[in-house]
Scaffold this motif. Sequence first.
Motif, PDB file in Angstrom:
ATOM      1  N   SER A   1       0.805  -1.212   0.000  1.00  0.00           N
ATOM      2  CA  SER A   1       0.000   0.000   0.000  1.00  0.00           C
ATOM      3  C   SER A   1       0.843   1.270   0.000  1.00  0.00           C
ATOM      4  O   SER A   1       0.357   2.325   0.329  1.00  0.00           O
ATOM      5  CB  SER A   1      -0.918   0.005   1.219  1.00  0.00           C
ATOM      6  OG  SER A   1      -0.135  -0.008   2.399  1.00  0.00           O
ATOM      7  N   ARG A   2       2.135   1.179  -0.354  1.00  0.00           N
ATOM      8  CA  ARG A   2       2.972   2.377  -0.374  1.00  0.00           C
ATOM      9  C   ARG A   2       3.542   2.571  -1.759  1.00  0.00           C
ATOM     10  O   ARG A   2       4.474   1.868  -2.102  1.00  0.00           O
ATOM     11  CB  ARG A   2       4.076   2.277   0.649  1.00  0.00           C
ATOM     12  CG  ARG A   2       3.533   2.054   2.012  1.00  0.00           C
ATOM     13  CD  ARG A   2       3.750   2.987   3.081  1.00  0.00           C
ATOM     14  NE  ARG A   2       4.583   4.104   2.972  1.00  0.00           N
ATOM     15  CZ  ARG A   2       4.241   5.272   3.487  1.00  0.00           C
ATOM     16  NH1 ARG A   2       3.094   5.417   4.062  1.00  0.00           N
ATOM     17  NH2 ARG A   2       5.047   6.267   3.413  1.00  0.00           N
ATOM     18  N   PRO A   3       3.096   3.444  -2.590  1.00  0.00           N
ATOM     19  CA  PRO A   3       1.879   4.228  -2.455  1.00  0.00           C
ATOM     20  C   PRO A   3       0.652   3.348  -2.646  1.00  0.00           C
ATOM     21  O   PRO A   3       0.778   2.249  -3.165  1.00  0.00           O
ATOM     22  CB  PRO A   3       2.002   5.253  -3.589  1.00  0.00           C
ATOM     23  CG  PRO A   3       2.802   4.562  -4.624  1.00  0.00           C
ATOM     24  CD  PRO A   3       3.770   3.683  -3.858  1.00  0.00           C
ATOM     25  N   PRO A   4      -0.496   3.836  -2.256  1.00  0.00           N
ATOM     26  CA  PRO A   4      -1.687   2.997  -2.387  1.00  0.00           C
ATOM     27  C   PRO A   4      -1.955   2.646  -3.848  1.00  0.00           C
ATOM     28  O   PRO A   4      -1.651   3.426  -4.737  1.00  0.00           O
ATOM     29  CB  PRO A   4      -2.814   3.865  -1.827  1.00  0.00           C
ATOM     30  CG  PRO A   4      -2.221   5.143  -1.429  1.00  0.00           C
ATOM     31  CD  PRO A   4      -0.767   5.128  -1.687  1.00  0.00           C
ATOM     32  N   ASN A   5      -2.484   1.455  -4.063  1.00  0.00           N
ATOM     33  CA  ASN A   5      -2.841   1.060  -5.421  1.00  0.00           C
ATOM     34  C   ASN A   5      -3.948   1.983  -5.912  1.00  0.00           C
ATOM     35  O   ASN A   5      -4.841   2.357  -5.176  1.00  0.00           O
ATOM     36  CB  ASN A   5      -3.316  -0.389  -5.456  1.00  0.00           C
ATOM     37  CG  ASN A   5      -2.171  -1.355  -5.220  1.00  0.00           C
ATOM     38  OD1 ASN A   5      -1.042  -1.089  -5.595  1.00  0.00           O
ATOM     39  ND2 ASN A   5      -2.467  -2.480  -4.601  1.00  0.00           N
ATOM     40  N   ARG A   6      -3.856   2.357  -7.168  1.00  0.00           N
ATOM     41  CA  ARG A   6      -4.843   3.243  -7.781  1.00  0.00           C
ATOM     42  C   ARG A   6      -5.039   2.748  -9.205  1.00  0.00           C
ATOM     43  O   ARG A   6      -4.064   2.500  -9.918  1.00  0.00           O
ATOM     44  CB  ARG A   6      -4.310   4.671  -7.773  1.00  0.00           C
ATOM     45  CG  ARG A   6      -5.287   5.718  -8.246  1.00  0.00           C
ATOM     46  CD  ARG A   6      -4.751   7.082  -7.816  1.00  0.00           C
ATOM     47  NE  ARG A   6      -5.422   8.184  -8.413  1.00  0.00           N
ATOM     48  CZ  ARG A   6      -6.533   8.742  -7.936  1.00  0.00           C
ATOM     49  NH1 ARG A   6      -7.079   8.275  -6.831  1.00  0.00           N
ATOM     50  NH2 ARG A   6      -7.092   9.765  -8.532  1.00  0.00           N
TER      51      ARG A   6
END
Length: 146
Positions: free
Chosen positions: A104-109
């Motif tokens: 989640s780092r960065p969050p999935n988008r």
Amino acid sequence: MARKQPSIRVSGLREFRERVEESARAKPDAMKSMFDHVGKIIVDNAIPMIEGDFVSAADRRTGALVDSLRTQSSDRAGRVVMGYPKRVAYAGWWEFGGPKAPGSRPPNREWIKQGRSIIPALHKNEELVLTAMDAAIAVLAAVIDG
């Protein structure tokens, strides 16, 4: 027997190009301001799309992402940019999405090839942009005619 390829002959193109370059040297700010005007249409319509989508709470407070969206024109090209300076390094992630990696780092988008704000704003306001470009061409033609 080989067939002869059709060809088109354009006369006066070199002279036209020279007149355009000459007018750009005479009035370099005219082209830049025309490109900025067209870019401003896109920027003004992309801002609500940015503000309406998920942005971090810290970014909502500072407005850094919205502030990083601007025109960046010269006398030869017009651009709309987002994510400069480096403190808004997440602008590309916000606009297009990613990564698809676990974690989640960065969050999935979700990846959106056309982006979330700039290209949709261009398509949404295509008629306004074309009208502004027609006006810009008319101004340029007046400058070239002298």
